[in-house]
Design an enzyme around this catalytic site. Structure first.
Site, PDB file in Angstrom:
ATOM      1  N   PRO A 163       0.767  -1.084  -0.031  1.00 43.28           N
ATOM      2  CA  PRO A 163       0.228  -0.006   0.021  1.00 43.28           C
ATOM      3  C   PRO A 163       0.589   1.344   0.282  1.00 43.28           C
ATOM      4  O   PRO A 163       1.573   1.126   0.791  1.00 43.28           O
ATOM      5  CB  PRO A 163      -0.780  -0.186   1.196  1.00 43.28           C
ATOM      6  CG  PRO A 163      -0.134  -1.177   1.759  1.00 43.28           C
ATOM      7  CD  PRO A 163       0.306  -2.123   1.125  1.00 43.28           C
ATOM      8  N   GLU A 164       0.578   2.508  -1.061  1.00 44.90           N
ATOM      9  CA  GLU A 164       0.709   4.155  -0.612  1.00 44.90           C
ATOM     10  C   GLU A 164       0.009   4.710  -0.118  1.00 44.90           C
ATOM     11  O   GLU A 164      -1.100   4.115   0.362  1.00 44.90           O
ATOM     12  CB  GLU A 164       0.686   4.147  -2.218  1.00 44.90           C
ATOM     13  CG  GLU A 164       2.057   2.912  -3.238  1.00 44.90           C
ATOM     14  CD  GLU A 164       2.410   3.588  -3.921  1.00 44.90           C
ATOM     15  OE1 GLU A 164       2.844   4.867  -4.572  1.00 44.90           O
ATOM     16  OE2 GLU A 164       2.616   2.455  -4.841  1.00 44.90           O
TER      17      GLU A 164
END
Length: 271
Positions: free
Chosen positions: A2-3
DNA sequence: AGGAAAACCTGCGTGC
DNA sequence: TGCACGCAGGTTTTCC
């Protein structure tokens, strides 16, 4: 994995359900994450009320009166709110059990994520104290970025993935932001013009905002969802599209590796 | 001291 | 079918 947008989407998905609820038990099935999960996490949290869930960079901050649980999802981590009796599957390492019958379950096949406890203000924690400004805050502007890039000889793509330079941008959104800014990923960071820095600031903001909006639109089923809560498909211009025609000019998208990470770019649209 | 590479893990797709 | 290999949206640590 995840960013920033995925972490923010996760936060929004779970915060409404869990804020104000009391924890009755913490179950750690496998404490071997990036660093060992504190062995006494159950003692620390049992009986305590969750005050808020905040985000700093790609970290989630679970705030309690007596301290903060710092959570990072690493490459493959995810969080879901479940009902109490949902069977445990592989790689589901941690449950926060709430007294209202809800259960926050952490799944992380690669175990690059982190669960750390601190009684200090979280911004003082070693993991957080050196982080760069939030890209969606006013602090992240052209003056800031120009100073941050000055003297940096490394390529601009790994530069914007450096969390000490700007937080939240990972491998996907780095390529996407540089495409939108029209900048070749291999360009030395200190060779960007003022105009390009301005375009890059705007592009990073726009990409992250759009992704958060896209994530928000898929936010629905955090209870018994399909296991991908917080994840959503990005409508990308370049990432993962090697050899495909550029959506803007039709040129084949190129790929290369920078610091053992895949980079994607359009040789016609980026200079 | 800056920058590159290795390290931490598991799973999946590809090609032989 | 089985196996080796490369790759995966992150970050710290180690090495030059």
């Amino acid at each position: 994995m995840p960013e920033l947008p995925e972490v923010e989407t996760t936060r929004r998905g779970i915060a409404g359900r869990l804020t104000g609820a009391a924890i009755c038990e913490v179950i750690v099935r496998n404490p071997k994450l990036r660093w060992p999960v504190p062995g006494n996490l159950d003692e620390i949290l049992a009986g305590q009320t969750l005050q808020a869930i905040e985000r700093r960079a790609k970290y989630l901050l679970f705030r309690f009166k007596h301290g903060t649980l710092i959570v990072h999802l690493g490459m493959s981590g995810s969080l879901r709110v479940l009902s109490t009796d949902t069977p445990v599957e592989k790689h589901e390492h941690i449950d926060l059990v709430f007294s209202n019958g809800q259960r926050l379950r952490y799944r992380d096949p690669r175990r690059f994520g982190a669960f750390q406890w601190t009684v200090e203000p979280p911004e003082k924690h070693p993991l957080l104290c050196k982080l760069a400004p939030e890209p969606l805050s006013g602090e992240f502007n052209t003056d800031y970025l120009a100073k941050a890039l000055a003297g940096k000889k490394i390529a601009i793509k790994p530069a914007i993935m450096d969390q000490h330079l700007v937080v939240g941008v990972g491998n996907i959104y780095a390529s996407e932001a540089l495409f939108r800014a029209g900048i070749v990923p291999q360009r030395p960071a200190n060779r960007l013009s003022a105009e390009e820095i301005l375009r890059l600031v705007d592009a990073i903001r726009a990409v992250l905002k759009e992704a958060i909006a896209a994530g928000g639109s898929t936010l629905r089923d955090y209870v018994d969802s399909d296991g991908n809560a917080g994840y959503f498909t990005v409508n990308s211009y370049v990432y993962g599209l090697a050899g495909k025609p550029c959506r803007v000019c039709g040129s084949p998208i190129q790929t290369l590796r920078q610091g053992q990470r895949a980079t994607f770019w359009c040789p016609h649209c980026q200079h």
